[in-house]
Design an enzyme around this catalytic site. Sequence first.
Site, short mmCIF file in Angstrom:
data_model
loop_
_atom_site.label_atom_id
_atom_site.label_comp_id
_atom_site.label_asym_id
_atom_site.label_seq_id
_atom_site.Cartn_x
_atom_site.Cartn_y
_atom_site.Cartn_z
N ASN A 10 193.59 84.72 52.00
CA ASN A 10 192.55 84.66 53.02
C ASN A 10 192.62 83.26 53.64
O ASN A 10 192.16 82.29 53.05
CB ASN A 10 191.19 84.91 52.35
CG ASN A 10 190.04 84.82 53.32
OD1 ASN A 10 190.24 84.66 54.53
ND2 ASN A 10 188.82 84.93 52.81
N LYS A 12 191.14 82.20 56.11
CA LYS A 12 189.84 81.80 56.71
C LYS A 12 190.08 81.17 58.09
O LYS A 12 190.99 81.57 58.79
CB LYS A 12 189.08 80.88 55.75
CG LYS A 12 188.97 81.48 54.35
CD LYS A 12 188.00 80.78 53.44
CE LYS A 12 187.99 81.49 52.10
NZ LYS A 12 187.02 80.93 51.16
N HIS A 94 183.08 89.68 52.95
CA HIS A 94 183.35 88.39 52.30
C HIS A 94 182.05 87.59 52.18
O HIS A 94 181.18 87.66 53.04
CB HIS A 94 184.39 87.60 53.11
CG HIS A 94 184.85 86.39 52.37
ND1 HIS A 94 184.18 85.21 52.42
CD2 HIS A 94 185.89 86.21 51.51
CE1 HIS A 94 184.79 84.33 51.62
NE2 HIS A 94 185.83 84.91 51.07
N GLU A 96 181.35 84.63 52.76
CA GLU A 96 181.01 83.78 53.92
C GLU A 96 180.41 84.62 55.05
O GLU A 96 179.53 84.14 55.78
CB GLU A 96 182.26 83.00 54.35
CG GLU A 96 182.55 81.87 53.36
CD GLU A 96 184.02 81.62 53.06
OE1 GLU A 96 184.87 81.95 53.89
OE2 GLU A 96 184.29 81.09 51.96
N GLU A 164 184.37 88.51 43.88
CA GLU A 164 184.46 87.08 44.15
C GLU A 164 183.10 86.43 43.88
O GLU A 164 182.24 86.42 44.77
CB GLU A 164 184.85 86.84 45.60
CG GLU A 164 186.18 87.43 45.99
CD GLU A 164 186.74 86.74 47.22
OE1 GLU A 164 187.76 86.07 47.09
OE2 GLU A 164 186.14 86.85 48.30
N GLY A 170 186.00 78.37 46.64
CA GLY A 170 186.21 77.07 47.28
C GLY A 170 185.62 75.90 46.50
O GLY A 170 185.54 74.79 47.02
N SER A 210 188.75 80.32 43.66
CA SER A 210 189.52 79.19 43.11
C SER A 210 190.72 79.61 42.26
O SER A 210 191.02 79.00 41.25
CB SER A 210 188.60 78.24 42.34
OG SER A 210 187.61 77.70 43.22
P1 PGA Z 1 189.15 80.14 47.31
O1 PGA Z 1 188.58 81.30 48.27
O2 PGA Z 1 190.42 80.68 46.68
O3 PGA Z 1 189.42 78.98 48.23
O4 PGA Z 1 188.10 79.86 46.30
C1 PGA Z 1 188.62 82.64 47.86
C2 PGA Z 1 188.04 83.53 48.94
O5 PGA Z 1 187.09 83.11 49.60
O6 PGA Z 1 188.52 84.65 49.15
#
Ligand code: PGA
Length: 247
Positions: A10, A12, A94, A96, A164, A170, A210
């Site tokens: 992803n 983003k 997601h 976000e 997730e 993140g 992460s």
């Molecule tokens: P991250 O994000 O690996 O940077 O923690 C995962 C995601 O949001 O799908």
Amino acid sequence: MVLKFFVGGNWKMNGDKKSLGDLITTLNTASLNDETEVVCGAPTVYLDFARSNLDARMGVAAQNCYKVAKGAFTGEISPVMIKDCGVEWVILGHSERRHVFGESDELIGQKVAHALESGLGVIACIGEKLEEREAGTTEEVVYAQTQAIADNVKDWSKVVLAYEPVWAIGTGKTASPEQAQEVHEKLREWMRVNVSEAVADSVRIIYGGSVTGANCKELGSQNDVDGFLVGGASLKPEFVDIINARA
Ligand code: PGA
């Protein structure tokens, strides 16, 4: 039963043609485990670029889409447009989208239904916030989110469920392999009771939050972890190691 390992990247809202082009070259020339299904989630404006440049053995995903095919919805994109770029997948729900942009379970469900009807595969995301985990409501939260998705799915063969935990996204705070396995196993049991035996046994439940080259092997060796959704590390060459976690 061992399901085909699924690793989604992803990206983003990151990268440009130069850096994403370099990343695509790295992926195209890497030695990737054939047993892993790989999908890269590109920013909307780079979907065409990603699909044109990424080797056909890897899929491309949009990171969002709207719930109807066309119309006066300034700023939105639809599944038919995504498909028109040759792109096969979309990430929906997601955290976000849920927590920065305020998308509700209901809207996410409508998007899932429309994306599937339009022929896209869906990476459907769920996950609890830190305060929900601390309050002991993780199961309640992820079951409710999964229910809102399940109510809108007729054909589960085109759906990958991404667990997730929001506190792990993140933050560098990965769920431990035991924490991930515990929730994945419970989600599979939920599917067994609320959807069907066949779906519980065949749906890929992937972990996100992460994931790195360093922790992917242990996470990926858990019984009910069928792959990953990777943010930060998907923009780096170590994404190759994550794709090969089960090799
Ligand atoms: P991250 O994000 O690996 O940077 O923690 C995962 C995601 O949001 O799908």
